[in-house]
Design a protein around this motif. Structure first.
Motif, PDB file in Angstrom:
ATOM      1  N   ASN A  17       0.603  -1.316   0.033  1.00 46.04           N
ATOM      2  CA  ASN A  17      -0.052  -0.083  -0.172  1.00 46.04           C
ATOM      3  C   ASN A  17       0.672   1.262   0.080  1.00 46.04           C
ATOM      4  O   ASN A  17       0.171   2.379   0.022  1.00 46.04           O
ATOM      5  CB  ASN A  17      -1.037   0.055   1.081  1.00 46.04           C
ATOM      6  CG  ASN A  17      -0.263  -0.077   2.527  1.00 46.04           C
ATOM      7  OD1 ASN A  17       1.155   0.211   2.574  1.00 46.04           O
ATOM      8  ND2 ASN A  17      -1.170  -0.348   3.486  1.00 46.04           N
ATOM      9  N   GLY A  18       2.180   1.183   0.182  1.00 42.15           N
ATOM     10  CA  GLY A  18       2.896   2.358  -0.033  1.00 42.15           C
ATOM     11  C   GLY A  18       3.136   3.245   1.216  1.00 42.15           C
ATOM     12  O   GLY A  18       3.615   4.349   1.352  1.00 42.15           O
ATOM     13  N   ARG A 100      17.943   8.290   7.207  1.00 39.86           N
ATOM     14  CA  ARG A 100      18.430   8.411   6.142  1.00 39.86           C
ATOM     15  C   ARG A 100      17.559   8.774   4.956  1.00 39.86           C
ATOM     16  O   ARG A 100      16.538   7.851   4.916  1.00 39.86           O
ATOM     17  CB  ARG A 100      19.530   7.335   5.594  1.00 39.86           C
ATOM     18  CG  ARG A 100      20.232   7.594   4.512  1.00 39.86           C
ATOM     19  CD  ARG A 100      20.755   6.137   4.013  1.00 39.86           C
ATOM     20  NE  ARG A 100      19.985   5.123   3.703  1.00 39.86           N
ATOM     21  CZ  ARG A 100      19.266   4.935   2.834  1.00 39.86           C
ATOM     22  NH1 ARG A 100      19.149   5.915   1.742  1.00 39.86           N
ATOM     23  NH2 ARG A 100      18.667   3.697   2.636  1.00 39.86           N
ATOM     24  N   GLY A 101      17.731   9.770   4.293  1.00 39.79           N
ATOM     25  CA  GLY A 101      16.690  10.066   3.033  1.00 39.79           C
ATOM     26  C   GLY A 101      15.806  10.966   3.426  1.00 39.79           C
ATOM     27  O   GLY A 101      14.939  11.478   2.783  1.00 39.79           O
ATOM     28  N   ASP A 102      15.598  11.547   4.896  1.00 41.25           N
ATOM     29  CA  ASP A 102      14.538  12.394   5.210  1.00 41.25           C
ATOM     30  C   ASP A 102      14.970  13.790   4.761  1.00 41.25           C
ATOM     31  O   ASP A 102      16.386  14.269   4.714  1.00 41.25           O
ATOM     32  CB  ASP A 102      14.576  12.480   6.592  1.00 41.25           C
ATOM     33  CG  ASP A 102      13.570  11.453   7.325  1.00 41.25           C
ATOM     34  OD1 ASP A 102      12.682  10.677   6.481  1.00 41.25           O
ATOM     35  OD2 ASP A 102      13.422  11.242   8.526  1.00 41.25           O
ATOM     36  N   ASN A 103      14.349  14.647   4.510  1.00 41.62           N
ATOM     37  CA  ASN A 103      14.418  16.033   4.100  1.00 41.62           C
ATOM     38  C   ASN A 103      13.857  16.938   5.407  1.00 41.62           C
ATOM     39  O   ASN A 103      12.934  16.932   5.926  1.00 41.62           O
ATOM     40  CB  ASN A 103      13.554  16.421   2.768  1.00 41.62           C
ATOM     41  CG  ASN A 103      14.033  15.712   1.725  1.00 41.62           C
ATOM     42  OD1 ASN A 103      15.248  15.631   1.347  1.00 41.62           O
ATOM     43  ND2 ASN A 103      13.129  15.415   0.699  1.00 41.62           N
ATOM     44  N   ASP A 153       9.027  10.015  -0.987  1.00 45.39           N
ATOM     45  CA  ASP A 153       7.495  10.468  -1.166  1.00 45.39           C
ATOM     46  C   ASP A 153       7.611  11.512  -2.313  1.00 45.39           C
ATOM     47  O   ASP A 153       8.322  12.263  -2.571  1.00 45.39           O
ATOM     48  CB  ASP A 153       7.475  11.554   0.225  1.00 45.39           C
ATOM     49  CG  ASP A 153       7.432  10.754   1.416  1.00 45.39           C
ATOM     50  OD1 ASP A 153       6.956   9.673   1.593  1.00 45.39           O
ATOM     51  OD2 ASP A 153       8.070  11.174   2.677  1.00 45.39           O
ATOM     52  N   ASP A 154       6.643  11.070  -3.013  1.00 51.86           N
ATOM     53  CA  ASP A 154       6.041  11.801  -4.220  1.00 51.86           C
ATOM     54  C   ASP A 154       7.239  12.008  -5.255  1.00 51.86           C
ATOM     55  O   ASP A 154       7.308  12.972  -5.973  1.00 51.86           O
ATOM     56  CB  ASP A 154       5.426  13.021  -4.220  1.00 51.86           C
ATOM     57  CG  ASP A 154       4.204  12.704  -2.963  1.00 51.86           C
ATOM     58  OD1 ASP A 154       4.144  13.581  -2.138  1.00 51.86           O
ATOM     59  OD2 ASP A 154       3.579  12.042  -3.202  1.00 51.86           O
TER      60      ASP A 154
END
Length: 156
Positions: A17-18, A100-103, A153-154
């Motif tokens: 479901n993402g 890691r990967g968070d903005n 995300d997106d």
């Protein structure tokens, strides 16, 4: 000297479901012989060799109380491997875990939004972010920053 213990934790997007899920990350690869049948036709049962390559996040906990259910230990979610992110051990100014990967956005920034977004990376054994052509330690900005999203995300 007090030693800090870092929580080993990952997050990834569920394959079904993402949605994001947090927990322990594991990879299961291999093959197995499984008994397979078409529903409603028991004469069709046969063994088939099945190859599998599953990336899983499990968020089980060891129960410390009576009346626990063994199914609580088996809460696994198949995840999209490209979205797996490790916890940095740090939180943002609101107490949210940084992966890691968070903005992040630094509240001390000058207001030019495009330059203010910090993308959390893991390079040379440490969590860091690009800073004017160099890599700076994430612990320098985490308490002044807020998570605004993740690179997965997106498509951002």
């Amino acid at each position: 000297m007090k030693q800090n213990k870092m929580e080993i934790l990952f997050k990834a997007k569920r394959a079904d479901n993402g949605e994001w899920v947090e927990g322990f990350y594991s990879v299961m690869k291999g093959s197995s012989s499984m008994l397979i049948s078409r529903i409603g036709n028991p004469e069709d049962w046969q063994y088939k060799d099945v190859e599998f390559d599953m990336h899983l996040i499990s968020n089980f906990t060891i129960p410390y109380y009576q009346g626990w259910d063994y199914r609580d230990l088996c809460n696994f979610h198949k995840v999209i491997p490209e979205t797996v992110c490790q916890f940095t051990g740090l939180t943002d100014k609101n107490g949210n875990k940084i992966f890691r990967g968070d903005n992040l956005i630094d509240e001390r920034s000058n207001g030019d939004f495009s330059d203010d977004v910090i993308e959390v990376s893991f390079v040379d054994g440490k969590f860091c972010y690009p800073n004017y052509g160099t890599l700076s330690d994430l612990s320098e900005v985490n308490e002044y920053s807020e998570i605004i999203g993740n690179i997965h995300d997106d498509g951002k």
